[in-house]
Design a protein around this motif. Structure first.
Motif, PDB file in Angstrom:
ATOM      1  N   GLY A 192      -3.363  -4.990  10.404  1.00  0.00           N
ATOM      2  CA  GLY A 192      -3.103  -3.623  10.562  1.00  0.00           C
ATOM      3  C   GLY A 192      -1.586  -3.166  10.913  1.00  0.00           C
ATOM      4  N   ALA A 193      -0.869  -4.144  11.125  1.00  0.00           N
ATOM      5  CA  ALA A 193       0.629  -3.777  11.245  1.00  0.00           C
ATOM      6  C   ALA A 193       1.062  -3.209   9.798  1.00  0.00           C
ATOM      7  CB  ALA A 193       1.563  -4.809  11.573  1.00  0.00           C
ATOM      8  N   LYS A 194       1.785  -2.238   9.858  1.00  0.00           N
ATOM      9  CA  LYS A 194       2.518  -1.411   8.601  1.00  0.00           C
ATOM     10  C   LYS A 194       4.259  -1.464   8.954  1.00  0.00           C
ATOM     11  CE  LYS A 194      -1.415   1.705   8.156  1.00  0.00           C
ATOM     12  NZ  LYS A 194      -1.842   3.078   8.038  1.00  0.00           N
ATOM     13  N   TRP A 195       4.624  -2.068   7.728  1.00  0.00           N
ATOM     14  CA  TRP A 195       6.128  -2.599   7.876  1.00  0.00           C
ATOM     15  C   TRP A 195       6.637  -1.631   6.747  1.00  0.00           C
ATOM     16  CZ3 TRP A 195       8.767  -6.529  10.662  1.00  0.00           C
ATOM     17  CH2 TRP A 195       8.280  -7.129  11.540  1.00  0.00           C
ATOM     18  N   GLY A 196       7.728  -1.049   7.219  1.00  0.00           N
ATOM     19  CA  GLY A 196       8.237   0.090   6.209  1.00  0.00           C
ATOM     20  C   GLY A 196       9.876   0.337   6.664  1.00  0.00           C
TER      21      GLY A 196
ATOM     22  N   ALA B  66      12.447  -3.581   6.745  1.00  0.00           N
ATOM     23  CA  ALA B  66      11.376  -2.968   7.458  1.00  0.00           C
ATOM     24  C   ALA B  66      10.936  -3.368   8.834  1.00  0.00           C
ATOM     25  CB  ALA B  66      10.093  -3.388   6.453  1.00  0.00           C
ATOM     26  N   THR B  67      10.485  -2.536   9.470  1.00  0.00           N
ATOM     27  CA  THR B  67       9.977  -2.685  10.781  1.00  0.00           C
ATOM     28  C   THR B  67       8.544  -2.291  10.974  1.00  0.00           C
ATOM     29  OG1 THR B  67      10.832  -0.680  11.691  1.00  0.00           O
ATOM     30  CG2 THR B  67      12.273  -2.825  11.801  1.00  0.00           C
ATOM     31  N   ASP B  68       7.873  -2.830  11.708  1.00  0.00           N
ATOM     32  CA  ASP B  68       6.469  -2.383  12.144  1.00  0.00           C
ATOM     33  C   ASP B  68       6.702  -0.967  12.420  1.00  0.00           C
ATOM     34  OD1 ASP B  68       3.795  -2.140  12.579  1.00  0.00           O
ATOM     35  OD2 ASP B  68       3.819  -3.716  14.262  1.00  0.00           O
ATOM     36  N   GLY B  69       5.860   0.117  11.851  1.00  0.00           N
ATOM     37  CA  GLY B  69       5.859   1.437  12.173  1.00  0.00           C
ATOM     38  C   GLY B  69       6.991   2.195  11.800  1.00  0.00           C
ATOM     39  N   GLY B  70       8.028   1.442  10.813  1.00  0.00           N
ATOM     40  CA  GLY B  70       9.174   2.077  10.593  1.00  0.00           C
ATOM     41  C   GLY B  70       9.405   3.210   9.381  1.00  0.00           C
ATOM     42  N   GLY B  71       7.896   3.363   8.990  1.00  0.00           N
ATOM     43  CA  GLY B  71       7.715   4.606   8.045  1.00  0.00           C
ATOM     44  C   GLY B  71       7.430   3.955   6.845  1.00  0.00           C
ATOM     45  N   THR B  72       7.512   4.980   5.709  1.00  0.00           N
ATOM     46  CA  THR B  72       7.372   4.308   4.268  1.00  0.00           C
ATOM     47  C   THR B  72       8.443   4.318   3.554  1.00  0.00           C
ATOM     48  OG1 THR B  72       6.719   6.729   3.833  1.00  0.00           O
ATOM     49  CG2 THR B  72       4.948   5.353   4.359  1.00  0.00           C
ATOM     50  N   ILE B  73       8.517   3.311   2.617  1.00  0.00           N
ATOM     51  CA  ILE B  73       9.469   3.266   1.842  1.00  0.00           C
ATOM     52  C   ILE B  73       9.585   3.979   0.435  1.00  0.00           C
ATOM     53  CG2 ILE B  73      10.859   1.263   0.179  1.00  0.00           C
ATOM     54  CD1 ILE B  73       9.429  -0.700   2.276  1.00  0.00           C
TER      55      ILE B  73
ATOM     56  N   ASN C 266       5.775   6.555  -2.271  1.00  0.00           N
ATOM     57  CA  ASN C 266       6.177   5.452  -1.189  1.00  0.00           C
ATOM     58  C   ASN C 266       5.239   4.375  -1.117  1.00  0.00           C
ATOM     59  OD1 ASN C 266       3.940   6.227   0.864  1.00  0.00           O
ATOM     60  ND2 ASN C 266       4.522   8.393   0.456  1.00  0.00           N
ATOM     61  N   VAL C 267       5.789   3.334  -0.456  1.00  0.00           N
ATOM     62  CA  VAL C 267       4.951   1.843  -0.231  1.00  0.00           C
ATOM     63  C   VAL C 267       5.214   1.662   1.121  1.00  0.00           C
ATOM     64  CG1 VAL C 267       4.585   1.463  -2.516  1.00  0.00           C
ATOM     65  CG2 VAL C 267       6.521   0.653  -1.285  1.00  0.00           C
ATOM     66  N   GLU C 268       4.529   0.626   1.715  1.00  0.00           N
ATOM     67  CA  GLU C 268       4.712  -0.078   2.916  1.00  0.00           C
ATOM     68  C   GLU C 268       3.933  -1.506   2.770  1.00  0.00           C
ATOM     69  OE1 GLU C 268       3.734   2.202   6.223  1.00  0.00           O
ATOM     70  OE2 GLU C 268       1.729   2.671   5.281  1.00  0.00           O
ATOM     71  N   PHE C 269       4.384  -2.300   3.861  1.00  0.00           N
ATOM     72  CA  PHE C 269       3.906  -3.667   3.721  1.00  0.00           C
ATOM     73  C   PHE C 269       2.713  -3.776   4.819  1.00  0.00           C
ATOM     74  CE2 PHE C 269       8.229  -4.175   1.826  1.00  0.00           C
ATOM     75  CZ  PHE C 269       7.752  -4.605   0.571  1.00  0.00           C
TER      76      PHE C 269
ATOM     77  N   GLN D 290       0.784  -1.196  -0.101  1.00  0.00           N
ATOM     78  CA  GLN D 290       0.127  -0.130  -0.100  1.00  0.00           C
ATOM     79  C   GLN D 290       0.755   1.257   0.011  1.00  0.00           C
ATOM     80  OE1 GLN D 290      -3.053  -0.008   2.865  1.00  0.00           O
ATOM     81  NE2 GLN D 290      -3.415  -2.115   2.662  1.00  0.00           N
ATOM     82  N   GLY D 291       0.377   2.428  -0.443  1.00  0.00           N
ATOM     83  CA  GLY D 291       1.047   3.621  -0.539  1.00  0.00           C
ATOM     84  C   GLY D 291       0.766   4.337  -1.627  1.00  0.00           C
ATOM     85  N   SER D 292       1.250   5.684  -1.663  1.00  0.00           N
ATOM     86  CA  SER D 292       0.905   6.573  -2.668  1.00  0.00           C
ATOM     87  C   SER D 292       1.527   5.912  -4.098  1.00  0.00           C
ATOM     88  CB  SER D 292       1.586   8.035  -2.345  1.00  0.00           C
ATOM     89  OG  SER D 292       3.041   8.103  -2.234  1.00  0.00           O
ATOM     90  N   SER D 293       2.277   5.120  -4.185  1.00  0.00           N
ATOM     91  CA  SER D 293       2.842   4.819  -5.400  1.00  0.00           C
ATOM     92  C   SER D 293       1.936   3.705  -6.284  1.00  0.00           C
ATOM     93  CB  SER D 293       4.391   4.178  -5.288  1.00  0.00           C
ATOM     94  OG  SER D 293       5.291   5.290  -4.804  1.00  0.00           O
ATOM     95  N   THR D 294       1.111   3.153  -5.545  1.00  0.00           N
ATOM     96  CA  THR D 294       0.261   2.196  -6.260  1.00  0.00           C
ATOM     97  C   THR D 294      -1.177   1.776  -5.590  1.00  0.00           C
ATOM     98  OG1 THR D 294       0.324  -0.241  -6.770  1.00  0.00           O
ATOM     99  CG2 THR D 294       1.356   0.497  -4.796  1.00  0.00           C
ATOM    100  N   ALA D 295      -2.056   1.381  -6.398  1.00  0.00           N
ATOM    101  CA  ALA D 295      -3.274   1.015  -5.481  1.00  0.00           C
ATOM    102  C   ALA D 295      -2.686  -0.363  -4.846  1.00  0.00           C
ATOM    103  CB  ALA D 295      -4.210   0.533  -6.629  1.00  0.00           C
ATOM    104  N   ASN D 296      -3.561  -0.669  -3.864  1.00  0.00           N
ATOM    105  CA  ASN D 296      -3.054  -1.883  -3.204  1.00  0.00           C
ATOM    106  C   ASN D 296      -3.160  -3.198  -3.743  1.00  0.00           C
ATOM    107  OD1 ASN D 296      -3.934  -0.118  -1.196  1.00  0.00           O
ATOM    108  ND2 ASN D 296      -5.604  -0.963  -0.187  1.00  0.00           N
ATOM    109  N   VAL D 297      -2.001  -3.611  -3.738  1.00  0.00           N
ATOM    110  CA  VAL D 297      -1.551  -4.875  -4.251  1.00  0.00           C
ATOM    111  C   VAL D 297      -1.409  -6.094  -3.241  1.00  0.00           C
ATOM    112  CG1 VAL D 297       0.167  -5.969  -5.643  1.00  0.00           C
ATOM    113  CG2 VAL D 297      -0.442  -3.677  -6.049  1.00  0.00           C
ATOM    114  N   SER D 298      -2.082  -7.281  -3.435  1.00  0.00           N
ATOM    115  CA  SER D 298      -1.934  -8.343  -2.544  1.00  0.00           C
ATOM    116  C   SER D 298      -0.771  -9.090  -3.137  1.00  0.00           C
ATOM    117  CB  SER D 298      -3.221  -9.257  -2.589  1.00  0.00           C
ATOM    118  OG  SER D 298      -4.311  -8.762  -2.194  1.00  0.00           O
TER     119      SER D 298
END
Length: 383
Positions: free
Chosen positions: A337-341, A350-357, A329-332, A299-307
């Motif tokens: 609901g954990a956001k890895w970046g 990446a870490t949980d809550g580590g920001g966006t890539i 940017n993207v994150e996993f 997920q992120g501003s670089s793309t629509a959500n991709v599974s």
């Protein structure tokens, strides 16, 4: 009296000789120039737009010619070719240098690198400003800048990283150098975010029966090609499974194929390879208690959500092929609901809550994530 005069003369001659010797030995640069040197004059180009070809990067791109600078003396004049994104040359970058010449040809690669260093984004037609700065000596003293000329440049992105992929009967694809299976593709090595010579792979390596020739793998630089190929420096048959060793490559270090990396029993392992020192380590990894999420989404501003997909061979490895990413940017994001970046583009931890890539250039990417370590890699397919 005569003896005194003779002695004084001898001392004077010796002193004069030493003075002359020291003067000759002094290599400091002393220039006597005109108070206002005449700056070089840069000729205009015969075109206004320049699209840089990412394929033929050694081809000439720009021929620059200028009138010689004048310093009021015979001296070899240094010239620096400067690029800038603004005509004030607020933050110029030096594309090339030459001495005693009044012309230079810059290749596609040189212009692309200079445009990028000056701040131009890839795949956008934007103006770049060019000037010649003259100077004298190794200290580049008495500098004088020419007039500036403008050209609109369309740069390509210079992807400087190497990527590597696993092949072998101990890992997912078997000895298939381009496994197209949806669940057992050739997984990549994960590049260190600070050292592009260092790569990691942490995951399941199988040798269920303990056979000498099972649990084996090598490294390929391009899927579908057996060379360049990297492995243990020992010849096959003498390549007993080891926890560390030296690396060889065909054609990186030798003309023949290297030996195999390997393990004696099935388990999780951490593999590290350093292509600068040509060394590796392969040690057990404790995966106890590490559970994979039920789902993972880019997920992120670089793309629509991709599974993302889980590897059938090793469910801790996730991938999504040919994902179109735009600058942003993207994150996993997990099902819980954990956001890895992280903060590093292309690869990192990446870490949980580590920001966006950050995604810095648009392209189609193969995206991989390892939930054992948090390592990720975004591999562009067209750069």
């Amino acid at each position: 009296m005569k003896k005194i005069i003779k002695r004084f003369s001898a001392i004077s001659i010796i002193g004069l000789f030493l003075l002359m010797f020291n003067a000759c030995d002094d290599d400091s640069e002393l220039f006597t120039t005109t108070s206002n040197p005449t700056a070089p004059v840069l000729a205009n180009l015969s075109f206004t737009d320049l699209t840089l070809d990412p394929v033929n990067t050694n081809n000439p791109a720009i021929n620059l010619n200028w009138q010689d600078a004048s310093y009021g003396q015979q001296a070899a004049v240094n010239y620096a070719i400067e690029f800038s994104s603004d005509d004030a040359f607020t933050n110029p970058t030096t594309a090339a240098t030459t001495t005693g010449e009044t012309a230079i040809t810059l290749s596609v690669a040189e212009v692309n690198a200079a445009a990028g260093d000056a701040g131009l984004n890839p795949f956008e037609l934007k103006p770049i400003y060019i000037r010649i700065v003259s100077s004298l000596g190794t200290r580049n003293s008495e500098s004088a800048a020419s007039n500036a000329i403008q050209v609109n440049v369309y740069p390509y992105f210079n992807y400087t990283f190497d990527d590597y992929f696993l092949v072998g009967n101990g890992v997912a694809p078997g000895w298939d150098n381009n496994n197209q299976s949806d669940v057992n593709q050739n997984p990549p090595l994960f590049r260190d975010q600070n050292d592009s010579n260092v790569f990691y792979y942490t995951g399941l390596i199988k040798n269920d029966n303990g056979d000498y020739n099972e649990g084996r793998f090598k490294i390929l630089e391009s899927k579908g090609l057996w060379q360049p190929q990297w492995g243990d420096s020992r010849d096959e048959g003498s390549d007993d499974p080891a926890t560390s060793g030296s690396v060889a490559g065909n054609p990186g270090t030798q003309s023949g194929d290297p030996g195999r990396f390997g393990v004696s029993s099935t388990g999780y392992y951490s593999f590290m390879i350093n292509f600068a020192s040509n060394t590796y380590t392969l040690v057990p990894f404790n995966a106890t208690g590490i559970t994979s999420p039920n789902s993972l989404t880019i997920q992120g501003s670089s793309t629509a959500n991709v599974s993302m997909n889980q590897m059938a061979f090793d469910a801790h490895l996730w991938y999504a092929n040919s994902v179109r990413l735009t600058p942003g940017n993207v994150e996993f994001v997990t099902d819980s609901g954990a956001k890895w970046g992280s903060s590093t583009s292309f690869s990192g931890v990446a870490t949980d809550g580590g920001g966006t890539i950050p995604v810095i250039v648009e392209d189609d990417y193969d995206v991989w994530f390892n939930d054992l370590t948090g390592r990720y890699i975004l591999i562009p397919l067209n750069l």
